[in-house]
Design a protein around this motif. Structure first.
Motif, PDB file in Angstrom:
ATOM      1  N   GLU A   6       0.835  -1.204   0.000  1.00 17.61           N
ATOM      2  CA  GLU A   6       0.000   0.000   0.000  1.00 17.61           C
ATOM      3  C   GLU A   6       0.872   1.258   0.000  1.00 17.61           C
ATOM      4  OE1 GLU A   6      -2.068  -2.899   3.002  1.00 17.61           O
ATOM      5  OE2 GLU A   6      -0.030  -2.197   2.571  1.00 17.61           O
ATOM      6  N   SER A   7       0.301   2.315  -0.533  1.00 18.22           N
ATOM      7  CA  SER A   7       0.951   3.620  -0.482  1.00 18.22           C
ATOM      8  C   SER A   7      -0.122   4.698  -0.568  1.00 18.22           C
ATOM      9  CB  SER A   7       1.971   3.785  -1.604  1.00 18.22           C
ATOM     10  OG  SER A   7       1.340   3.684  -2.868  1.00 18.22           O
ATOM     11  N   GLY A   8       0.262   5.919  -0.257  1.00 13.33           N
ATOM     12  CA  GLY A   8      -0.645   7.039  -0.432  1.00 13.33           C
ATOM     13  C   GLY A   8      -1.268   7.573   0.832  1.00 13.33           C
ATOM     14  N   GLY A   9      -1.014   6.926   1.950  1.00 13.70           N
ATOM     15  CA  GLY A   9      -1.565   7.435   3.199  1.00 13.70           C
ATOM     16  C   GLY A   9      -0.843   8.705   3.628  1.00 13.70           C
ATOM     17  N   GLY A  10      -1.345   9.288   4.696  1.00  7.25           N
ATOM     18  CA  GLY A  10      -0.729  10.495   5.218  1.00  7.25           C
ATOM     19  C   GLY A  10      -1.709  11.304   6.027  1.00  7.25           C
ATOM     20  N   LEU A  11      -1.404  12.570   6.153  1.00  9.47           N
ATOM     21  CA  LEU A  11      -2.219  13.486   6.939  1.00  9.47           C
ATOM     22  C   LEU A  11      -3.076  14.331   6.013  1.00  9.47           C
ATOM     23  CD1 LEU A  11      -2.855  14.770   9.722  1.00  9.47           C
ATOM     24  CD2 LEU A  11      -0.940  16.342   9.276  1.00  9.47           C
ATOM     25  N   ALA A  12      -4.361  14.439   6.327  1.00  6.23           N
ATOM     26  CA  ALA A  12      -5.273  15.272   5.556  1.00  6.23           C
ATOM     27  C   ALA A  12      -6.157  16.064   6.509  1.00  6.23           C
ATOM     28  CB  ALA A  12      -6.137  14.423   4.625  1.00  6.23           C
ATOM     29  N   GLN A  13      -6.645  17.163   6.037  1.00  8.66           N
ATOM     30  CA  GLN A  13      -7.601  17.942   6.815  1.00  8.66           C
ATOM     31  C   GLN A  13      -9.012  17.452   6.530  1.00  8.66           C
ATOM     32  OE1 GLN A  13      -6.909  22.103   5.917  1.00  8.66           O
ATOM     33  NE2 GLN A  13      -5.413  22.261   7.566  1.00  8.66           N
ATOM     34  N   ALA A  14      -9.885  17.657   7.480  1.00  8.52           N
ATOM     35  CA  ALA A  14     -11.285  17.310   7.273  1.00  8.52           C
ATOM     36  C   ALA A  14     -11.802  18.005   6.019  1.00  8.52           C
ATOM     37  CB  ALA A  14     -12.112  17.710   8.485  1.00  8.52           C
ATOM     38  N   GLY A  15     -12.515  17.238   5.206  1.00  6.65           N
ATOM     39  CA  GLY A  15     -13.007  17.762   3.940  1.00  6.65           C
ATOM     40  C   GLY A  15     -12.059  17.537   2.775  1.00  6.65           C
ATOM     41  N   LEU A  81      -8.003   3.416  -3.848  1.00  8.25           N
ATOM     42  CA  LEU A  81      -9.127   3.860  -3.027  1.00  8.25           C
ATOM     43  C   LEU A  81      -9.083   5.381  -2.988  1.00  8.25           C
ATOM     44  CD1 LEU A  81     -11.524   2.951  -1.230  1.00  8.25           C
ATOM     45  CD2 LEU A  81      -9.990   3.285   0.733  1.00  8.25           C
ATOM     46  N   GLN A  82     -10.022   5.988  -3.678  1.00  9.78           N
ATOM     47  CA  GLN A  82     -10.151   7.439  -3.655  1.00  9.78           C
ATOM     48  C   GLN A  82     -11.055   7.822  -2.501  1.00  9.78           C
ATOM     49  OE1 GLN A  82      -8.703   9.865  -5.702  1.00  9.78           O
ATOM     50  NE2 GLN A  82      -9.610  11.313  -4.239  1.00  9.78           N
ATOM     51  N   MET A  83     -10.542   8.639  -1.612  1.00  9.00           N
ATOM     52  CA  MET A  83     -11.288   9.032  -0.423  1.00  9.00           C
ATOM     53  C   MET A  83     -11.506  10.534  -0.450  1.00  9.00           C
ATOM     54  SD  MET A  83      -9.401   6.668   2.440  1.00  9.00           S
ATOM     55  CE  MET A  83      -7.867   7.572   2.360  1.00  9.00           C
ATOM     56  N   ASN A  84     -12.757  10.935  -0.505  1.00  8.33           N
ATOM     57  CA  ASN A  84     -13.120  12.345  -0.564  1.00  8.33           C
ATOM     58  C   ASN A  84     -13.889  12.764   0.678  1.00  8.33           C
ATOM     59  OD1 ASN A  84     -12.015  12.513  -3.176  1.00  8.33           O
ATOM     60  ND2 ASN A  84     -13.961  11.909  -4.109  1.00  8.33           N
ATOM     61  N   ASN A  85     -13.933  14.057   0.902  1.00 11.23           N
ATOM     62  CA  ASN A  85     -14.665  14.604   2.052  1.00 11.23           C
ATOM     63  C   ASN A  85     -14.300  13.856   3.335  1.00 11.23           C
ATOM     64  OD1 ASN A  85     -16.433  16.230   3.475  1.00 11.23           O
ATOM     65  ND2 ASN A  85     -18.235  14.971   2.995  1.00 11.23           N
ATOM     66  N   LEU A  86     -13.018  13.738   3.559  1.00 12.87           N
ATOM     67  CA  LEU A  86     -12.536  12.971   4.704  1.00 12.87           C
ATOM     68  C   LEU A  86     -13.003  13.578   6.011  1.00 12.87           C
ATOM     69  CD1 LEU A  86      -8.987  12.187   3.379  1.00 12.87           C
ATOM     70  CD2 LEU A  86     -10.655  10.478   4.112  1.00 12.87           C
ATOM     71  N   LYS A  87     -13.217  12.689   6.977  1.00 10.26           N
ATOM     72  CA  LYS A  87     -13.663  13.079   8.311  1.00 10.26           C
ATOM     73  C   LYS A  87     -12.678  12.546   9.346  1.00 10.26           C
ATOM     74  CE  LYS A  87     -18.476  12.712   6.805  1.00 10.26           C
ATOM     75  NZ  LYS A  87     -19.799  12.106   7.068  1.00 10.26           N
ATOM     76  N   PRO A  88     -12.601  13.184  10.505  1.00  6.02           N
ATOM     77  CA  PRO A  88     -11.679  12.678  11.538  1.00  6.02           C
ATOM     78  C   PRO A  88     -11.923  11.203  11.872  1.00  6.02           C
ATOM     79  CG  PRO A  88     -12.404  14.881  12.107  1.00  6.02           C
ATOM     80  CD  PRO A  88     -13.194  14.478  10.894  1.00  6.02           C
ATOM     81  N   GLU A  89     -13.143  10.741  11.776  1.00  9.53           N
ATOM     82  CA  GLU A  89     -13.439   9.341  12.087  1.00  9.53           C
ATOM     83  C   GLU A  89     -12.940   8.376  11.020  1.00  9.53           C
ATOM     84  OE1 GLU A  89     -15.602  11.912  12.077  1.00  9.53           O
ATOM     85  OE2 GLU A  89     -17.565  11.304  11.274  1.00  9.53           O
TER      86      GLU A  89
END
Length: 124
Positions: A6-15, A81-89
């Motif tokens: 796997e690759s592509g993880g990291g830190l993102a802001q909510a949204g 896996l495209q993840m949009n509108n990310l949330k803290p959960e």
């Protein structure tokens, strides 16, 4: 044997958005389905989404469909896996898994191969 990285993880802001990649190698012809799972601290590993290795059928955990999209590039033996509108959960370790026997299983025990995981952290 199948190896998954796997690759592509990291830190993102909510949204925000992130795209995870899972590169498969080895006996990829044996894969029936590939899925993304996630595991947050103190929680069980849960299915996020899966895709048939040959074909285009997909399945999702209901609450995530619409924000997350799974796709595959057969030429690259890679699942995304495209993840949009990310949330803290959504904060968790995300794992790629491959199943030699089942399509659509939501049970981690049914999967034969696993990657080491990639951390996704979403700040509020």
């Amino acid at each position: 044997q199948v190896q998954l990285v796997e690759s592509g993880g990291g830190l993102a802001q909510a949204g925000g958005s992130l795209r995870l990649s899972c590169a498969a190698s080895g006996d990829t012809f044996s894969i029936v389905a590939a899925s993304w799972f996630r595991q947050a601290p103190g929680k069980e590993r849960e299915l996020v989404a899966g895709i048939r290795w040959t074909g285009s059928s997909t399945y999702y955990t209901g609450s995530l469909k619409g924000r997350f999209t799974i796709s595959r590039d057969n030429a690259k033996n890679t699942v995304y896996l495209q993840m949009n509108n990310l949330k803290p959960e959504d904060t968790a370790v995300y794992y790629c898994a491959a199943d030699k026997s089942h399509y659509g299983s939501r049970l981690a025990k049914d999967y034969d191969y696993w990657g080491l995981g990639t951390q996704v952290t979403v700040s509020s």
